[in-house]
Design a protein around this motif. Structure first.
Motif, PDB file in Angstrom:
ATOM      1  N   ARG A  34       0.678  -0.863   0.027  1.00  0.00           N
ATOM      2  CA  ARG A  34       0.032  -0.377  -0.098  1.00  0.00           C
ATOM      3  C   ARG A  34       0.873   1.547   0.254  1.00  0.00           C
ATOM      4  O   ARG A  34       0.545   2.543  -0.869  1.00  0.00           O
ATOM      5  CB  ARG A  34      -0.997   0.205   1.373  1.00  0.00           C
ATOM      6  CG  ARG A  34      -2.201  -0.948   0.707  1.00  0.00           C
ATOM      7  CD  ARG A  34      -2.908  -1.089   2.709  1.00  0.00           C
ATOM      8  NE  ARG A  34      -3.866  -1.922   1.775  1.00  0.00           N
ATOM      9  CZ  ARG A  34      -5.024  -2.087   3.255  1.00  0.00           C
ATOM     10  NH1 ARG A  34      -4.603  -2.375   3.965  1.00  0.00           N
ATOM     11  NH2 ARG A  34      -5.657  -3.416   2.581  1.00  0.00           N
ATOM     12  N   ILE A  35       1.940   1.169   0.924  1.00  0.00           N
ATOM     13  CA  ILE A  35       3.008   2.335   0.479  1.00  0.00           C
ATOM     14  C   ILE A  35       3.744   2.617  -1.120  1.00  0.00           C
ATOM     15  O   ILE A  35       3.251   4.182  -0.993  1.00  0.00           O
ATOM     16  CB  ILE A  35       4.018   2.288   2.020  1.00  0.00           C
ATOM     17  CG1 ILE A  35       3.294   2.582   3.416  1.00  0.00           C
ATOM     18  CG2 ILE A  35       5.314   2.905   1.225  1.00  0.00           C
ATOM     19  CD1 ILE A  35       4.384   1.687   4.273  1.00  0.00           C
ATOM     20  N   VAL A  36       3.867   1.426  -1.589  1.00  0.00           N
ATOM     21  CA  VAL A  36       3.806   1.636  -2.796  1.00  0.00           C
ATOM     22  C   VAL A  36       2.787   2.636  -3.711  1.00  0.00           C
ATOM     23  O   VAL A  36       3.198   3.703  -3.817  1.00  0.00           O
ATOM     24  CB  VAL A  36       4.595  -0.006  -3.417  1.00  0.00           C
ATOM     25  CG1 VAL A  36       4.851   0.393  -4.638  1.00  0.00           C
ATOM     26  CG2 VAL A  36       6.043   0.410  -2.601  1.00  0.00           C
ATOM     27  N   THR A  37       1.840   2.438  -3.247  1.00  0.00           N
ATOM     28  CA  THR A  37       0.966   1.819  -4.710  1.00  0.00           C
ATOM     29  C   THR A  37       0.507   4.187  -3.794  1.00  0.00           C
ATOM     30  O   THR A  37       0.309   4.323  -4.943  1.00  0.00           O
ATOM     31  CB  THR A  37      -0.106   0.943  -4.415  1.00  0.00           C
ATOM     32  OG1 THR A  37       0.293  -0.140  -3.493  1.00  0.00           O
ATOM     33  CG2 THR A  37      -1.489   1.350  -5.099  1.00  0.00           C
ATOM     34  N   LEU A  38       0.308   4.081  -2.540  1.00  0.00           N
ATOM     35  CA  LEU A  38       0.458   5.311  -2.061  1.00  0.00           C
ATOM     36  C   LEU A  38       0.924   6.571  -2.886  1.00  0.00           C
ATOM     37  O   LEU A  38       1.359   7.546  -3.858  1.00  0.00           O
ATOM     38  CB  LEU A  38       0.019   6.073  -0.618  1.00  0.00           C
ATOM     39  CG  LEU A  38      -1.650   5.432  -0.265  1.00  0.00           C
ATOM     40  CD1 LEU A  38      -1.633   5.128   0.955  1.00  0.00           C
ATOM     41  CD2 LEU A  38      -2.614   6.585  -0.923  1.00  0.00           C
TER      42      LEU A  38
END
Ligand SMILES: Cc1cc2nc3c(=O)[nH]c(=O)nc-3n(C[C@H](O)[C@H](O)[C@H](O)COP(=O)(O)OP(=O)(O)OC[C@H]3O[C@@H](n4cnc5c(N)ncnc54)[C@H](O)[C@@H]3O)c2cc1C
Ligand code: SF4
Length: 585
Positions: free
Chosen positions: A54-58
């Motif tokens: 999720r960190i990468v996606t955000l």
């Protein structure tokens, strides 16, 4: 411009782990063990692989740079960045599986090397690369920096021990990078996924540039700079993990890795050899290597003198060093049977005496005596870097490597070059593989010091390339060596590196400015000419350190205070795993 409030809000809504955008946390993560400082927008402490994805996606959604971080012990500035910093060391640090029969383990990237090896010890196994920062450096950081240690003459670098990785790519897809057969490679190259494009690009570039790779990659065991395109030339088994290793978090984020393990050595012995001069010690090194040691570690007088500052270390050094040698080589042997070791020590000592190398040969055959040698070696470096005053022993040309046969002539020229630039430096580390750490004393708080820093860095790059060596033997490129990548690899390979980066990370999210397209060498200095020391009033007297600020500035961020497995340092950090509770914080 990133909307930091909305970004923080979205992170908080989606992550199970911690999200911190406060000024203190940002300051805590703005430095590593390098000469640089960059304030991040915020810090996240992921709890799970879902969090990391999720960190990468955000970050991709907000076009926010992402710098992953383990122990923050990097010396080149690759563990800091202006966007989001994600600390894996607190939660994302589990050992997932151990296969004793097949000698491998699966682990999350935040696991500290000493913790991993403590868990493997009952099985008689360990992860081989034995870096000096094993007490706080993480496997994720080791893979990204392609780290290696004192015994790399035996074990090579981290790249030689990574079997497989699971990686989040810049579009948020999760891919498994492992060894592929020719047919499997053809299959994965098909289609229009980001994964397929990455595979195709690496395969094409490695094929197109076979001769340039052969010509420009230094022929030394210790080279970690640039991308590892040399691992993909035709006829070598294709494993994309070998490119992710050493890429300093610029191509993807590692979620977990399958690591090859080695058996613990059965028996060890050390010969500590004193020399009249540093160059004599380096002259002796090729002859020593012919005796197939597991390590040959060097300390010169400058480094050894610092051990006199501490009563404990002074006692330790007196157990095996007599007087004040100009250089000391600690040579270690491994053997299957303890009874084989005396003959090897005898043979080495006889050989050195015959060649008139060295004047005192101390044997450490018991574990406690060997521990004394290695503890002194580890502590000496920290002390030599923790200098009082504004001029410090700095990491910026500290990691060059040349072939051991050329080491003597190279170091003679290197030390002369540093003197010509009005500085001095200690010489220390891995003589066995031609990788010596030389840290010139420079005052970066002055314009003159900054110019001296630049000119020594340039002269060092010129010199090591003249000797066919590598700018970085183990610490990586980061902010301090990336500016020299084009000089080292030439325009053709530098352009290939850029193509790699742009294919994997078209929006330049992952740790930008490292390896390719870096900022200028002296941008982002932690202490530059405009730095003003704050000197708060204190109850205790810190005058001998130049005030409390002087004492604080003696910290070079090595992170010893983050160790967890043993020792008496920072019990609060050991419990909370909070950077703020380490002395560095
Ligand atoms: C005193 C001292 C001695 C040292 N001795 C040695 C030595 O003997 N040998 C040696 O090789 N090095 C040495 N180093 C350098 C450093 O300790 C190593 O490179 C170490 O492996 C870094 O680990 P770390 O956990 O601190 O990584 P960090 O510094 O936190 O990060 C290193 C890099 O890894 C990236 N990264 C971290 N996690 C991930 C992830 N999950 N996915 C993708 N990228 C990630 C970061 O973005 C960064 O680019 C030394 C440093 C110091 C200060
Ligand atoms: S506070 Fe001390 S132990 Fe911690 S990083 Fe700084 S110098 Fe090292």
């Amino acid at each position: 411009m990133i909307d930091a409030d909305r970004f923080r809000h979205d992170l908080q809504a989606q992550l199970e782990g911690e999200v911190r955008f406060d000024a203190v946390t940002r300051a805590l993560y703005s430095t590593d063990a390098s000469v640089y400082r960059i304030l991040p927008i915020g810090v996240v402490v992921p709890k799970s692989r879902t969090d990391v994805v999720r960190i990468v996606t955000l970050c991709a959604q907000y076009r926010c740079p992402l710098t992953m971080r383990g122990g923050g012990t990097s010396q080149a500035g690759q563990a800091i960045g202006s966007g989001l910093v994600a600390d894996t060391s607190k939660f994302f640090n589990r050992l997932l599986e151990v296969n004793v029969a097949q000698r491998w383990a699966r682990a999350e990237p935040g696991i500290v090397l000493d913790e991993l090896n403590a868990a493997l010890k009952p099985h008689g196994l360990r992860f081989a690369p034995d870096i000096s920062t094993a007490s706080r450096a993480t496997v994720g950081g080791m893979m990204a920096n392609n780290s290696s240690g004192a015994r790399s003459i035996l074990y090579g670098k981290t790249i030689d021990h990574v079997i497989e990785q699971e990686v989040v790519l810049s579009d948020g897809s999760v891919v498994r990078c492992g060894p592929l057969s020719g047919t499997e490679l053809d299959q994965v190259c098909e289609g229009d996924s980001l994964e397929a494009r990455c595979y195709r690009t690496v395969r094409r570039l490695a094929c197109e540039h076979v001769s340039e790779i052969e010509r420009r990659y230094p022929k030394v065991l210790r080279r970690v700079g640039g991308y590892n395109l040399d691992a993909f030339v035709p006829d070598r088994p294709f494993n994309l993990a070998k490119l992710i290793v050493g890429s300093e978090g610029t191509l993807g984020v590692v979620l977990e890795a399958k690591l090859a393990l080695v058996p613990l050595p059965h028996a060890k012995a050390v010969l500590a050899i004193q020399f009249e001069t540093l160059l004599e010690a380096l002259d002796a090194t090729p002859a020593i290597i012919a005796h197939t040691p597991s390590a040959v570690e060097l300390m010169d007088r400058f480094i050894l003198d610092h051990t006199r500052q501490s009563a404990t270390l002074d006692r330790l050094r007196n157990t095996f060093i007599e007087g004040d040698p100009e250089a000391l080589l600690c040579v270690e042997f491994y053997a299957d049977r303890a009874e084989d070791l005396p003959a090897r020590l005898d043979a080495l000592e006889a050989d050195l005496r015959a060649r008139r190398f060295g004047y005192r040969y101390h044997r450490a055959t018991e574990p406690a005596a060997q521990a004394a040698v290695w503890s002194l070696r580890e502590a000496a470096l920290g002390l030599s870097m923790a200098m009082k005053g504004d001029a410090k022993s700095l990491s910026f040309v500290e990691d060059t490597a040349v072939a051991p046969e050329r080491l003597r002539d190279y170091i003679e020229r290197f030390v002369a070059m540093i003197r010509e630039h009005g500085s001095e430096a200690g010489v220390y580390a891995h003589a066995s593989v031609g990788c010596l750490h030389v840290r010139p004393v420079v005052n970066l708080k002055t314009e003159t010091g900054v110019r001296q820093f630049e000119s020594i860095a340039q002269a060092s790059a010129d010199l090591v390339l003249e000797f066919g060596g590598a700018l970085s033997g183990e610490h990586g490129d980061g902010l301090v060596r990336s500016p020299f990548m084009e000089q080292m690899f030439g325009p053709v390979l530098y352009d290939a590196f850029r193509q790699v980066k742009r294919t994997f990370d078209p929006d330049n999210i992952f740790n930008p400015g490292k390896i390719v397209d870096s900022p200028p060498l002296t941008a982002n200095l932690r202490y530059g000419p405009s730095y003003r020391t704050q000197q708060p009033e204190t109850f205790f007297d810190y005058a001998s350190y130049g005030g409390i600020a002087g004492a604080v500035e003696m910290c070079s961020g090595l992170g010893v205070c983050r160790k967890t497995v043993d020792g008496t340092m920072c019990p609060s950090y050991m419990v909370t795993r909070e950077e703020a509770h380490s002395t560095r914080g």
